[in-house]
Every structure is written in structure tokens, then in C-alpha cells.
Design an enzyme around this catalytic site. Sequence first.
Site, mmCIF file in Angstrom:
data_model
loop_
_atom_site.group_PDB
_atom_site.id
_atom_site.type_symbol
_atom_site.label_atom_id
_atom_site.label_comp_id
_atom_site.label_asym_id
_atom_site.label_seq_id
_atom_site.Cartn_x
_atom_site.Cartn_y
_atom_site.Cartn_z
ATOM 1 N N GLU A 109 0.818 -1.208 0.000
ATOM 2 C CA GLU A 109 0.000 0.000 0.000
ATOM 3 C C GLU A 109 0.854 1.262 0.000
ATOM 4 O O GLU A 109 0.569 2.228 -0.706
ATOM 5 C CB GLU A 109 -0.917 -0.017 1.228
ATOM 6 C CG GLU A 109 -1.989 1.053 1.218
ATOM 7 C CD GLU A 109 -3.150 0.731 0.302
ATOM 8 O OE1 GLU A 109 -4.070 1.558 0.209
ATOM 9 O OE2 GLU A 109 -3.143 -0.353 -0.330
ATOM 10 N N ARG A 112 2.356 1.816 -3.520
ATOM 11 C CA ARG A 112 1.381 2.206 -4.541
ATOM 12 C C ARG A 112 0.844 3.607 -4.310
ATOM 13 O O ARG A 112 0.665 4.374 -5.254
ATOM 14 C CB ARG A 112 0.219 1.203 -4.573
ATOM 15 C CG ARG A 112 0.613 -0.183 -5.076
ATOM 16 C CD ARG A 112 -0.600 -1.049 -5.347
ATOM 17 N NE ARG A 112 -1.384 -1.255 -4.131
ATOM 18 C CZ ARG A 112 -2.606 -0.768 -3.943
ATOM 19 N NH1 ARG A 112 -3.167 -0.002 -4.872
ATOM 20 N NH2 ARG A 112 -3.267 -1.023 -2.822
ATOM 21 N N HIS A 334 9.683 12.355 14.820
ATOM 22 C CA HIS A 334 9.114 13.630 14.394
ATOM 23 C C HIS A 334 9.204 14.707 15.478
ATOM 24 O O HIS A 334 9.765 15.791 15.245
ATOM 25 C CB HIS A 334 7.656 13.421 13.979
ATOM 26 C CG HIS A 334 6.988 14.673 13.533
ATOM 27 N ND1 HIS A 334 7.544 15.501 12.598
ATOM 28 C CD2 HIS A 334 5.834 15.254 13.899
ATOM 29 C CE1 HIS A 334 6.745 16.542 12.399
ATOM 30 N NE2 HIS A 334 5.705 16.413 13.189
ATOM 31 N N ARG A 426 -4.533 19.617 14.688
ATOM 32 C CA ARG A 426 -3.701 20.796 14.790
ATOM 33 C C ARG A 426 -2.247 20.383 14.955
ATOM 34 O O ARG A 426 -1.921 19.507 15.757
ATOM 35 C CB ARG A 426 -4.136 21.652 15.986
ATOM 36 C CG ARG A 426 -3.477 22.997 16.071
ATOM 37 C CD ARG A 426 -4.272 23.882 17.028
ATOM 38 N NE ARG A 426 -4.287 23.336 18.371
ATOM 39 C CZ ARG A 426 -3.384 23.638 19.308
ATOM 40 N NH1 ARG A 426 -2.409 24.457 19.028
ATOM 41 N NH2 ARG A 426 -3.469 23.114 20.508
#
Length: 571
Positions: A109, A112, A334, A426
Site C-alpha cells: 500500500e 502504490r 518527528h 492541529r
Amino acid sequence: MEGLKSSAHTDSKEGLGRTSLCPEAVPVSNFALPFRSGMNASSESLSSTGAKAKASSQEEESSEPTSHFNISLKTLNATKSPASLLQSYTPEVGRSPFLSIAVIGATGELARRKIFPALFALYYSGNLPENVAVFGYSRKTLTDEDLRSIIASTLACRIDHQQGCEDKIDAFLRRTYFVDGGYDNREGMLKLTARMEQVEGQFEANRMFYLSVPQEALLDVAFSLSEHAQTQKGWSRIIIEKPFGLDLLSSDQFTRSIHSKFEEKQLYRIDHLLGRNTIENLAVLRFSNLVFMPLWNRNYIDNIQVVWSDDLATHAPSRYLDENGIIGDVVHSHILQTIALLAMEPPITLDGEDVRNEKVKVLRSIKKLEPSDVIIGRCKSVSVGNSADSLNLAPTYFAAALYIDNARWDGVPFLIKAGRGLGKNRVEIRIHFRHVPGNLYLKNTARNNDLATNELILRDAPDEAILVRVNNKVPGLGMELDVSELNLLYKDKYNVEVPDSYEQLLHDVIDGDNHLFMRSDEVSAVWNILSPVLQEMGKKNIPLELYEMGSRGPDKTIYLWAKHRVQWADD
């Protein structure tokens, strides 16, 4: 930072067989490019050494190829004979090296929906060389035309360049080939190398490998690739997906194993969230604006808040799920990478290694997290499989107060919050400045006692913007102050199409720009921060707080902010 649009990076059960907590929001914006060092790609070929890998590859794969698309594909009518397939594209003879891009796990997935469209976007915008070929590698039995059919419907042209779109798609698909790797990765990599060499010819060739495979198969694939698929006529670069280990021990073990086959400069640990424009713009804002440079320290900044808030819960399968949940998914790379870029000292140059050197210093300076300064939560509405014991499922919420033990940031709390299933979608960084000493206008701020402080807000979602909160006199008689925002709203200022974050990061890999990819010592430094938290979770010293879908998260978070004398932006 995470964008407003949410996209489940779902993988088939055949590929991984695990489910995720919530869909990842897939960012789509990128303007500023602060660390473009412009360096030429240097040779990174590595002499391969033998090693026996034991786990068979189980690439992420979709169940059925896509069969419906509304574009014309000239190549799909071609004969399927092996000779004619290799003749579908003839590389141009030129001075620039050939570029071969292999997507390992090509029918999954992620490949693609994200990787192939990003590669086409780079090709469409002229950021791939003409002498380029894309190889899809999977254990499925497909032909070149089958793979082209699968990915054709995912390819889209730029909004502002519609003319000649079908020709570009056809040209890209003619450069796309499929290799059936089977269940033996050694045999599969030999077939991949043979196919690459046929297409590359005798020219100098660089190779980029995107390992879109489950973690349990990663080392086997990487070792087989090292032995049989690296180029001997240019550089080889390897892209690895999250998670980068489950804790400090497993991460260090993986690093030692991968370093036995590849040099660190060949490895690109990708986190698509770091390809966002807001992340790229952090250093531009800091180091190219004199107005901010002298203020960026403990003398002027009271606290910094980093929030990643998603209003969706996940019931769809995803690439990975482990007991760390959102900690390994969002916080590890992150959030902490964002803090590193926010807090680092100016690098010597914009070269990726110089930037990463400064990030590592910040990460190593973060004080040990105390259990009382951490809140772990789980959305009540999130369920995975048929498990009835929700307390044993992975967390969907993480909040903490971090302190950096150095001269610039001593005593400044960095408050972080990452959560799924919350009331708002947010993504923001808020730099909250100190009160003005001896403020002459405090008596004129009766409506809002917070008017005496300024704030710099870097917003990625819902609308990307840079905001500066300042105090301003309300027009009219008397002296009444009100808060105003100096607003740079990107959608109003820049009428351009925004590249997807995967497009940005793949472009960086091709350029050899690694400043947004975690180096092994960065990975280790981050796990050194988070592993004690995970250990305390295991000992039940940090309880799992349940919260309602659509709420602000666990109620205890408010008390955590109060403990550190900070009013959270939501409150």
C-alpha cells in the site's frame, strides 16, 4: 509537522499482518529548502561481504491490482515477451550517470499510494534524470505490464501543468519494470541485479533502494541486497522506514547489524513527517532573520510548545504496530527531531553532516524524563482486532515536559503533546516569550492579562502559517490594548502547488542531502531519552490514562502544564 489531511498508510495482512492505532496524517506542503548544500553525489559503492540471512521477505502487498483508470496507456498493449519488455525504454547515452530506483515491496500500500506517485511527480517536474529506470520488486508473480497497471491510476499531474500529461505518464511507465523476487531474497536480488544491468547497459550507474518491507524481513532483505544488488559503477543508497528499533537495545543491535553491510552515509532513515515545509522552514526562520536570532535563548523565551493533534482514530491496518504506539510512531523521530532543529546551535555549514552534528548535541543534552513529567494515554474509542483488554494496547497519547541542559536553554520547558482521537486536528510550534520587564501598560490590559507576552506560532495545520502575536492599541479614545496577529498565511501568499513530503525526501536522497534523515547516533540518543519512559511504563509507574474520543486528552495533562507554570495553548 503533520498536515491536516489524514491518510492511512495501510498495508495488507499478507504484507505485515499487524494493525495500527490511527491513520497517519499525510502532509502535502513544502516551500522552503534551508539545507540545500548542492553537493554532488559521491561514489558510495561498498564491497560486499557474505552473510547468511534466515528470514524470508514478506513485502507489503495489496490484495488485488488496480484495474480501472481513465488515462491512455500506450505501453499496456505491448507484447509481453521478455525481449520486447526490455526494449520498451532505451536509455539515452549521455555524460550523466544512469539512475536505477528499486522499490522493494512494490505491491504494498505504501509503495502504490506514496512512493510511486512521488517518483512520478519528480519525473514530471524534471527532477529525475532522463537516464532513469524504476524497478518494482515483490514476491508476487507479475509482469511489467501488471505493475504498470497497478500504479497507473495513482499517478497524477501537476495542477498547473495539464498539457502533455498522458505522454509524461506513458514515458514514466515505460521506465518501470517488475522483478519477481520470490521467497528467497538472495535469488531475488540476483534477478534484480540482472534486470538492472540489462537496462543500465555499460554506463556509470547509481542505485537507490527503498526498503518498504516489514521490520522482521528488513535485515534479510538488506543483507541480500548488500551481497548481490549494489552497483559497482556509482553510489548505492538505502532508504529504511520506521520504526528504528523498539528501544535502545534493539536499536543498537539493528545498527550494528546494518553497519556490517553498509556505511552510515549510505543509509537514509525516512520519516515522511520531516519532509513538511514547516520543518524545512525552521532553520530558515532562525538563521536568516536577524530579528529572531538574538531572542532565541533562555533570556527571552519562557517556554516552547510542540503539538501534534489528530482528530481521527484508527481502525484500519497499518505498516506497524507495537507496544510503543505513538511514542515510536510520532514522538521518537518527528517530535524530537523538531525540538532538535528548534534548539540546535547554528551549524558550521548547511552540509547535512554539520546539521546532524548539532542536532545530536541537543538530543544528548536533554535531561532524563521523570515519570511525574510524562503522561501516557489511550483513546477509549480505539480498538485493535478483537482484544478486550484495552489497557494492554499501545498508547495513542503522549505528553511530557522536557528540559535541555545547556547554556542556551537552561530552565526553559519544552512541552510536547502528540495524540490521536483528539478534538482538533492541529500541528503547531509555539514559542512563548517572557513578560516585558517593567511593562508600562499592564494597567491597560485588564481584558486579558496575557497581553504582556508575545508569541511566535509556526502552524502546519489546519492552515500553514507563521503568526506573531503582538500587543496593539485599540483605535479610539483612551489607551486600551488588544492582542493582534501578524499573519503570513501560505495559501494566500504563495499560489503554487505544494509537493508531497515523500517527493521532497526522495529528492533529498537522490541529491545526497541527509539533514532530514536520522543518523545512527541520533537514533541512539533519542532512544536514550525514551527507553527509561518505556521501562517505567512496563513497571506500571506511568499509568495509562484513558480519554474520550474528541476530547483534549487526559485531564491530568492540565496539571502537568500547571506544574511547570505554563498555560497550554488549548486551555
